[in-house]
Design a protein around this motif. Structure first.
Motif, mmCIF file in Angstrom:
data_model
loop_
_atom_site.group_PDB
_atom_site.id
_atom_site.type_symbol
_atom_site.label_atom_id
_atom_site.label_comp_id
_atom_site.label_asym_id
_atom_site.label_seq_id
_atom_site.Cartn_x
_atom_site.Cartn_y
_atom_site.Cartn_z
ATOM 1 N N LYS A 93 0.831 -1.204 0.000
ATOM 2 C CA LYS A 93 0.000 0.000 0.000
ATOM 3 C C LYS A 93 0.868 1.258 0.000
ATOM 4 C CE LYS A 93 -4.361 -1.417 2.149
ATOM 5 N NZ LYS A 93 -5.285 -1.180 3.286
ATOM 6 N N GLU A 94 1.928 1.212 0.807
ATOM 7 C CA GLU A 94 2.790 2.387 0.932
ATOM 8 C C GLU A 94 3.543 2.690 -0.358
ATOM 9 O OE1 GLU A 94 5.246 1.377 4.221
ATOM 10 O OE2 GLU A 94 3.776 2.025 5.739
ATOM 11 N N GLN A 95 3.738 1.687 -1.201
ATOM 12 C CA GLN A 95 4.519 1.882 -2.423
ATOM 13 C C GLN A 95 3.661 2.263 -3.628
ATOM 14 O OE1 GLN A 95 7.197 -1.491 -2.990
ATOM 15 N NE2 GLN A 95 7.750 -1.462 -0.817
ATOM 16 N N LEU A 96 2.391 2.565 -3.385
ATOM 17 C CA LEU A 96 1.509 3.017 -4.461
ATOM 18 C C LEU A 96 1.594 4.534 -4.622
ATOM 19 C CD1 LEU A 96 -1.933 1.167 -4.196
ATOM 20 C CD2 LEU A 96 -0.322 1.071 -6.100
ATOM 21 N N HIS A 97 1.599 4.982 -5.863
ATOM 22 C CA HIS A 97 1.429 6.400 -6.172
ATOM 23 C C HIS A 97 0.045 6.846 -5.713
ATOM 24 C CE1 HIS A 97 4.404 8.688 -8.317
ATOM 25 N NE2 HIS A 97 4.686 7.696 -9.163
ATOM 26 N N ALA A 132 -5.324 6.939 2.748
ATOM 27 C CA ALA A 132 -6.713 6.644 2.374
ATOM 28 C C ALA A 132 -6.743 5.781 1.117
ATOM 29 C CB ALA A 132 -7.478 7.945 2.136
ATOM 30 N N PHE A 133 -7.570 4.747 1.176
ATOM 31 C CA PHE A 133 -7.685 3.830 0.046
ATOM 32 C C PHE A 133 -9.150 3.503 -0.201
ATOM 33 C CE2 PHE A 133 -3.467 3.230 1.708
ATOM 34 C CZ PHE A 133 -2.675 3.041 0.591
ATOM 35 N N GLU A 134 -9.485 3.430 -1.456
ATOM 36 C CA GLU A 134 -10.830 2.993 -1.843
ATOM 37 C C GLU A 134 -10.758 1.511 -2.186
ATOM 38 O OE1 GLU A 134 -12.997 3.676 -5.884
ATOM 39 O OE2 GLU A 134 -13.388 5.426 -4.613
ATOM 40 N N GLU A 135 -11.599 0.710 -1.565
ATOM 41 C CA GLU A 135 -11.547 -0.746 -1.732
ATOM 42 C C GLU A 135 -12.730 -1.239 -2.560
ATOM 43 O OE1 GLU A 135 -11.946 -4.774 1.055
ATOM 44 O OE2 GLU A 135 -11.200 -2.903 1.936
ATOM 45 N N GLU A 136 -12.451 -2.146 -3.503
ATOM 46 C CA GLU A 136 -13.502 -2.763 -4.323
ATOM 47 C C GLU A 136 -13.317 -4.276 -4.317
ATOM 48 O OE1 GLU A 136 -14.243 -0.772 -8.249
ATOM 49 O OE2 GLU A 136 -12.460 0.354 -7.643
ATOM 50 N N ASP A 137 -14.419 -4.985 -4.226
ATOM 51 C CA ASP A 137 -14.399 -6.454 -4.278
ATOM 52 C C ASP A 137 -14.700 -6.886 -5.714
ATOM 53 O OD1 ASP A 137 -15.109 -9.232 -4.165
ATOM 54 O OD2 ASP A 137 -15.437 -9.014 -2.014
ATOM 55 N N LEU A 138 -13.778 -7.646 -6.310
ATOM 56 C CA LEU A 138 -13.923 -8.053 -7.709
ATOM 57 C C LEU A 138 -14.398 -9.488 -7.872
ATOM 58 C CD1 LEU A 138 -10.629 -6.431 -9.075
ATOM 59 C CD2 LEU A 138 -12.928 -5.436 -8.983
#
Length: 410
Positions: A161-165, A192-198
């Motif tokens: 997560k920390e290594q995401l732009h 902050a992250f937006e989570e989606e279930d695929l």
């Protein structure tokens, strides 16, 4: 074998028809030769929509799942992408045809070397591979526009997560055993992250410091279990109560054969090969006319004490046929009999030379022919096939009967 046509067919049947619309993903899948990323001898199965074993207890994912993960990652031409779990290198190769650069981490050195060799042979120069703990990411070259994890984790590793732009997308299977869910996390702020279930998936486990431990006998387990914590390492720093602050996840036991199903694949491939051989032999036999009317395998002769009967064993529905009855020399009248089932399969259009008399007895039809002691006598029955399918009837001469089998194609 035209792999390009087979590849295009795979994309059409297993990718686009199942809802993949990203043209860059579709184009990459048409371009990258998947058969180069499977073990030798498995090339003919490369384009089936199924995972294949690649050794080291790992698999190359089915094409649709790979396409889905790439589409959900929203890859762009200028992106820098991290893939966790190089495996055979197939997904990295696809990403490299879309994004600017790919960094790929593999835990197994053998697989990493094999993947690197494939990239070099195919001329894919924008991929870097290293052996390491994928749960820690690749901090030296972070941040990434997208991170795609090709193995299941108990929860999302913090390092990834920390290594995401900002705006970066992380695609990762999360959960234990058969409860894995494919998730997309989009970074919308510093923390902050937006989570989606695929949807539900089933991947090999992500082994690492921030994932599953490799100590569990994952390939011999037979029943699923939920993740649980195990005793802390002796080197872990104690907390105020003398316990450990470090939590290590125990790998969930998965159903036998889910992760390493090479034995089943070998049996399946053997059956497929045998089926193709039988089909090709049958096709060649038909093309040579060996099974057609007049072919050497299209008829059979039954021998009886008083003569023989030559009849068709393969025919077509509503087609003319003939049956030749040969009597041995005799000073008495000869009798040839058929049962009711024969008349359901064939209608008698004529008899040459004609019979002397006809009778019905005990569900059978009898044809009486005059005696001829001078030599063998041939009687030709002119027939018309009727009901299609396999047919078994009884024919006889005098007191002897034989079973006659004929297959009538529709």
């Amino acid at each position: 074998m035209d792999m390009t046509r087979i590849r295009d067919r795979m994309v059409e049947h297993h990718v686009t028809r199942r809802g993949i619309r990203d043209q860059s993903v579709i184009g990459a899948m048409r371009m990258v030769p998947r058969e180069k990323f499977v073990p030798p001898g498995s090339e003919e199965f490369a384009y089936q929509d199924a995972p294949l074993s690649i050794g080291e207890g790992q698999t190359i994912s089915q094409p649709f799942i790979v396409a889905l993960m790439l589409e959900k990652a929203n890859l762009n031409a200028g992106d820098k992408v991290l893939e966790v779990g190089t495996g055979s290198g197939y997904a990295s190769a696809l990403i490299s045809r879309i994004a600017r650069h790919v960094y790929s981490i593999e835990r197994h050195e053998k697989l990493a070397l094999q993947a690197t060799d494939r990239f070099e042979k195919l001329g894919y120069r924008n991929i870097d591979v290293r052996v390491g703990d994928g749960s820690k990411g690749w901090a030296e070259v972070a941040p990434f526009n997208a991170i795609i994890v090709s193995a299941g984790a108990p929860e999302v590793p913090t390092a990834l997560k920390e290594q995401l732009h900002l705006g970066g997308r992380l695609i990762i299977p999360v959960g234990g055993g058969e409860g894995q869910r494919l998730k997309r996390f989009t970074r919308t702020g510093g923390a902050a992250f937006e989570e989606e279930d695929l949807g539900g998936v089933l991947f090999v486990p992500l082994i690492g410091e921030d994932a599953w431990t490799a100590s569990h006998p994952m390939y011999t387990a037979t029943t699923p279990s939920l993740p649980e914590t195990i005793a802390p390492k002796p080197s872990s720093p104690p907390n105020a109560q003398g316990g450990s602050m470090e939590k290590i996840y125990k790998l969930p036991a998965l159903p036998e054969g889910v992760l390493d199903h090479s034995e089943f694949q070998q049996r399946f491939w053997a059956v497929q090969r045998i089926s193709w051989i039988v089909f090709m032999l049958l096709l060649v036999t038909c093309l040579l006319g060996l099974l057609g009317r007049g072919g050497p395998f299209s008829r059979q002769t039954l021998l009886l004490p008083e003569g023989s009967v030559d009849f068709p064993v393969i025919s077509r529905w509503n087609a003319p046929e003939d049956m030749t009855v040969t009597f041995t020399p005799s000073s008495e009248d000869r009798v040839f009999t058929i049962d009711a089932a024969f008349l359901q399969s064939f209608s008698v259009q004529g008899i040459d030379p004609p019979q002397k008399a006809t009778f019905a007895r005990d569900g059978r039809i009898g044809y009486v022919f005059p005696a001829d002691s001078a030599g063998p006598t041939q009687i030709v029955f002119r027939l018309q096939t009727q009901l299609p399918g396999p047919r078994r009837t009884l024919i006889g001469m005098g007191g002897e009967t034989r079973t006659q089998s004929t297959f009538i194609f529709p």
